[in-house]
Design an enzyme around this catalytic site. Structure first.
Site, PDB file in Angstrom:
ATOM      1  N   GLU A  23       4.547  -5.405   7.285  1.00 58.85           N
ATOM      2  CA  GLU A  23       3.674  -4.280   7.823  1.00 58.85           C
ATOM      3  C   GLU A  23       4.245  -4.108   9.352  1.00 58.85           C
ATOM      4  O   GLU A  23       4.073  -2.922   9.967  1.00 58.85           O
ATOM      5  CB  GLU A  23       2.056  -4.668   7.890  1.00 58.85           C
ATOM      6  CG  GLU A  23       1.420  -4.500   6.588  1.00 58.85           C
ATOM      7  CD  GLU A  23       1.470  -5.703   5.773  1.00 58.85           C
ATOM      8  OE1 GLU A  23       2.468  -6.465   5.964  1.00 58.85           O
ATOM      9  OE2 GLU A  23       0.654  -5.863   4.725  1.00 58.85           O
ATOM     10  N   GLY A  68       0.491  -5.086   0.905  1.00 58.05           N
ATOM     11  CA  GLY A  68      -0.540  -4.957  -0.062  1.00 58.05           C
ATOM     12  C   GLY A  68      -0.158  -5.851  -1.195  1.00 58.05           C
ATOM     13  O   GLY A  68      -1.121  -6.526  -2.142  1.00 58.05           O
ATOM     14  N   ALA A 118       0.861  -1.189   0.063  1.00 60.17           N
ATOM     15  CA  ALA A 118      -0.028   0.057  -0.026  1.00 60.17           C
ATOM     16  C   ALA A 118       0.876   1.268  -0.095  1.00 60.17           C
ATOM     17  O   ALA A 118       2.332   1.031   0.390  1.00 60.17           O
ATOM     18  CB  ALA A 118      -0.836  -0.070   1.183  1.00 60.17           C
ATOM     19  N   GLU A 135      -0.801  -9.425  -0.637  1.00 63.26           N
ATOM     20  CA  GLU A 135      -2.049  -9.504  -0.444  1.00 63.26           C
ATOM     21  C   GLU A 135      -2.697  -9.722  -2.036  1.00 63.26           C
ATOM     22  O   GLU A 135      -3.765 -10.456  -2.268  1.00 63.26           O
ATOM     23  CB  GLU A 135      -2.570  -8.425   0.494  1.00 63.26           C
ATOM     24  CG  GLU A 135      -1.965  -8.797   1.867  1.00 63.26           C
ATOM     25  CD  GLU A 135      -2.300  -7.764   2.849  1.00 63.26           C
ATOM     26  OE1 GLU A 135      -2.077  -6.516   2.695  1.00 63.26           O
ATOM     27  OE2 GLU A 135      -2.880  -7.841   4.180  1.00 63.26           O
TER      28      GLU A 135
HETATM   29  N1  CO8 Z   1       4.708   3.181  -0.607  1.00 61.33           N
HETATM   30  C1  CO8 Z   1       5.106   4.600  -1.251  1.00 61.33           C
HETATM   31  N2  CO8 Z   1       6.460   4.492  -1.747  1.00 61.33           N
HETATM   32  C2  CO8 Z   1       7.018   3.499  -1.799  1.00 61.33           C
HETATM   33  C3  CO8 Z   1       6.761   2.213  -1.388  1.00 61.33           C
HETATM   34  C4  CO8 Z   1       5.348   1.821  -0.739  1.00 61.33           C
HETATM   35  N3  CO8 Z   1       4.939   0.878  -0.255  1.00 61.33           N
HETATM   36  N4  CO8 Z   1       7.615   1.369  -1.751  1.00 61.33           N
HETATM   37  C5  CO8 Z   1       8.571   2.045  -2.531  1.00 61.33           C
HETATM   38  N5  CO8 Z   1       8.428   3.223  -2.524  1.00 61.33           N
HETATM   39  C6  CO8 Z   1       8.946   4.230  -2.953  1.00 61.33           C
HETATM   40  C7  CO8 Z   1      10.270   4.608  -2.262  1.00 61.33           C
HETATM   41  O1  CO8 Z   1       9.922   5.567  -1.367  1.00 61.33           O
HETATM   42  C8  CO8 Z   1      11.188   5.220  -3.329  1.00 61.33           C
HETATM   43  O2  CO8 Z   1      10.584   6.581  -3.694  1.00 61.33           O
HETATM   44  P1  CO8 Z   1      11.883   7.863  -3.859  1.00 61.33           P
HETATM   45  O3  CO8 Z   1      12.530   7.466  -5.176  1.00 61.33           O
HETATM   46  O4  CO8 Z   1      10.917   9.026  -3.944  1.00 61.33           O
HETATM   47  O5  CO8 Z   1      12.770   7.640  -2.634  1.00 61.33           O
HETATM   48  C9  CO8 Z   1      10.939   4.366  -4.733  1.00 61.33           C
HETATM   49  O6  CO8 Z   1       9.575   3.830  -4.359  1.00 61.33           O
HETATM   50  C10 CO8 Z   1      11.830   3.338  -4.860  1.00 61.33           C
HETATM   51  O7  CO8 Z   1      12.138   2.746  -3.632  1.00 61.33           O
HETATM   52  P2  CO8 Z   1      13.566   2.432  -2.985  1.00 61.33           P
HETATM   53  O8  CO8 Z   1      14.469   3.424  -3.100  1.00 61.33           O
HETATM   54  O9  CO8 Z   1      13.118   2.323  -1.455  1.00 61.33           O
HETATM   55  O10 CO8 Z   1      13.905   0.916  -3.815  1.00 61.33           O
HETATM   56  P3  CO8 Z   1      14.868  -0.133  -3.095  1.00 61.33           P
HETATM   57  O11 CO8 Z   1      15.300  -0.898  -4.080  1.00 61.33           O
HETATM   58  O12 CO8 Z   1      15.986   0.561  -2.055  1.00 61.33           O
HETATM   59  O13 CO8 Z   1      13.903  -0.913  -2.080  1.00 61.33           O
HETATM   60  C11 CO8 Z   1      11.934  -2.140  -1.421  1.00 61.33           C
HETATM   61  C12 CO8 Z   1      12.969  -1.561  -2.533  1.00 61.33           C
HETATM   62  C13 CO8 Z   1      12.822  -2.922  -0.389  1.00 61.33           C
HETATM   63  C14 CO8 Z   1      10.721  -2.600  -2.014  1.00 61.33           C
HETATM   64  C15 CO8 Z   1      11.814  -0.831  -0.575  1.00 61.33           C
HETATM   65  O14 CO8 Z   1      11.239   0.114  -1.438  1.00 61.33           O
HETATM   66  C16 CO8 Z   1      10.379  -0.991   0.551  1.00 61.33           C
HETATM   67  O15 CO8 Z   1      10.914  -1.478   1.761  1.00 61.33           O
HETATM   68  N6  CO8 Z   1       9.172  -0.528   0.174  1.00 61.33           N
HETATM   69  C17 CO8 Z   1       8.199  -0.559   1.347  1.00 61.33           C
HETATM   70  C18 CO8 Z   1       7.875  -2.094   1.653  1.00 61.33           C
HETATM   71  C19 CO8 Z   1       6.646  -2.145   2.399  1.00 61.33           C
HETATM   72  O16 CO8 Z   1       6.922  -1.665   3.582  1.00 61.33           O
HETATM   73  N7  CO8 Z   1       5.350  -2.416   1.855  1.00 61.33           N
HETATM   74  C20 CO8 Z   1       4.281  -2.733   2.796  1.00 61.33           C
HETATM   75  C21 CO8 Z   1       3.408  -1.455   2.848  1.00 61.33           C
HETATM   76  S1  CO8 Z   1       2.329  -1.657   3.980  1.00 61.33           S
HETATM   77  C22 CO8 Z   1       1.065  -2.386   3.400  1.00 61.33           C
HETATM   78  O17 CO8 Z   1       1.119  -2.699   2.343  1.00 61.33           O
HETATM   79  C23 CO8 Z   1      -0.389  -2.637   4.034  1.00 61.33           C
HETATM   80  C24 CO8 Z   1      -1.370  -3.220   3.169  1.00 61.33           C
HETATM   81  C25 CO8 Z   1      -2.874  -2.975   3.652  1.00 61.33           C
HETATM   82  C26 CO8 Z   1      -3.335  -1.669   3.910  1.00 61.33           C
HETATM   83  C27 CO8 Z   1      -4.468  -1.631   4.958  1.00 61.33           C
HETATM   84  C28 CO8 Z   1      -4.224  -0.308   5.578  1.00 61.33           C
HETATM   85  C29 CO8 Z   1      -5.389  -0.041   6.433  1.00 61.33           C
END
Ligand code: CO8
Length: 260
Positions: A134, A111, A66, A114
């Site tokens: 999460e 997500g 998400a 999921e």
């Molecule tokens: N949301 C928003 N932006 C994101 C997300 C995300 N989930 N994932 C990556 N991005 C963005 C980064 O911030 C980055 O942006 P910028 O270039 O502006 O800095 C860009 O994408 C590229 O990402 P990275 O530079 O971090 O790339 P890496 O290769 O270094 O890392 C990863 C890749 C490991 C995938 C890393 O980006 C990461 O850990 N992302 C987040 C993963 C995560 O935690 N996902 C779970 C989110 S919570 C969720 O999904 C809950 C679902 C249920 C929702 C219900 C709510 C009520």
């Protein structure tokens, strides 16, 4: 319909939905979820489409979760609604009435994992990474992860993955039953399309009834499941496709199913 955050393409009886927000690794914002809802309904109601594929744009991510920018601003009541709205969209995927295959081309986190689990099948690139991270954000899965993950991999493994937030690579995901097939990244879409086309040639009503009998039947008791199976059997027996399938076998020819 034109979409801002995804592409919907049709190739014969196979529709492909490609989530496309590459700058944020295809993260699921409210806009993506709304586009996905419309795309899924469009595919569901298109009788010419018999199988769907969901994938992510680019080589790095299927969906990295998400959108954390949106999550960071949620209030408790807003978060509940946010989760319910997302669950509704994923339920539409799970109950599309036709097989949906996730072609997981990279990160499938939170997500994203999921969304893949809501699909009927999951094909993964050998470079794909899965996880429910999460807890590391002070959250829990909210798009069905606490329910669909244990149903796929068992309760103990699901708890370990959800409480640790550990990311796993495609071979481990295959070994625990989270994905159905792992293929080289370069062949993922071709392999997924081949499988989708094979399914699209089957009798659509029989395919739908089999999915319903399995996915709904296993949620209740054995007796309820068997009754559901018999009811679905009765339904397919009333279809023109059943007559065509059995006749084609006896006439030693390939059946032509019409979904009627
Ligand atoms: N949301 C928003 N932006 C994101 C997300 C995300 N989930 N994932 C990556 N991005 C963005 C980064 O911030 C980055 O942006 P910028 O270039 O502006 O800095 C860009 O994408 C590229 O990402 P990275 O530079 O971090 O790339 P890496 O290769 O270094 O890392 C990863 C890749 C490991 C995938 C890393 O980006 C990461 O850990 N992302 C987040 C993963 C995560 O935690 N996902 C779970 C989110 S919570 C969720 O999904 C809950 C679902 C249920 C929702 C219900 C709510 C009520």
């Amino acid at each position: 319909m034109a979409f801002e955050n995804l592409r919907l393409e049709r190739d014969g009886a196979v529709a492909t939905i490609t989530i496309d927000r590459q700058k944020v690794l295809n993260a699921l914002s409210t806009g993506v979820m709304e586009d996905l809802r419309h795309a899924v309904l469009e595919v569901r109601h298109d009788e010419a489409v018999r199988t769907a594929i969901i994938t992510g744009a680019g080589e790095k991510a299927f969906v990295a979760g998400a959108d954390i920018n949106e999550l960071a601003r949620l209030t408790p009541a807003g978060a509940r609604d946010y989760a319910l709205r997302g669950q509704h969209v994923l339920d539409l995927v799970a109950n599309m009435g036709k097989p949906v295959i996730a072609a997981v081309n990279g990160y499938a986190l939170g997500g994203g994992c999921e969304l893949a689990m809501a699909c009927t099948f999951r094909f993964a690139a050998d470079s794909a990474v899965f996880g429910q991270p999460e807890v590391d954000l002070g959250l829990i899965p909210g798009y069905g992860g606490t329910q669909r993950l244990p149903r796929l991999v068992g309760r103990a493994r699901a708890l370990e993955l959800i409480l640790s937030g550990r990311k796993i690579k495609a071979p481990e995901a295959l070994a625990i039953g989270l994905v159905d097939r792992v293929v080289p990244a370069a062949t993922l879409l071709d392999e997924t399309r081949k499988f989708a086309q094979m399914l699209a040639a089957k009798a659509p009503i029989a395919v739908r009834c089999a999915i319903d009998a399995l996915s709904r039947g296993v949620e209740g008791t054995l007796a309820e499941g068997l009754f559901l199976e018999a009811s679905q059997f009765g339904m397919v027996a009333a279809s023109e496709d059943m007559r065509e399938g059995t006749r084609a076998f006896l006439e030693k020819r390939t059946p032509e199913f019409k979904g009627k």
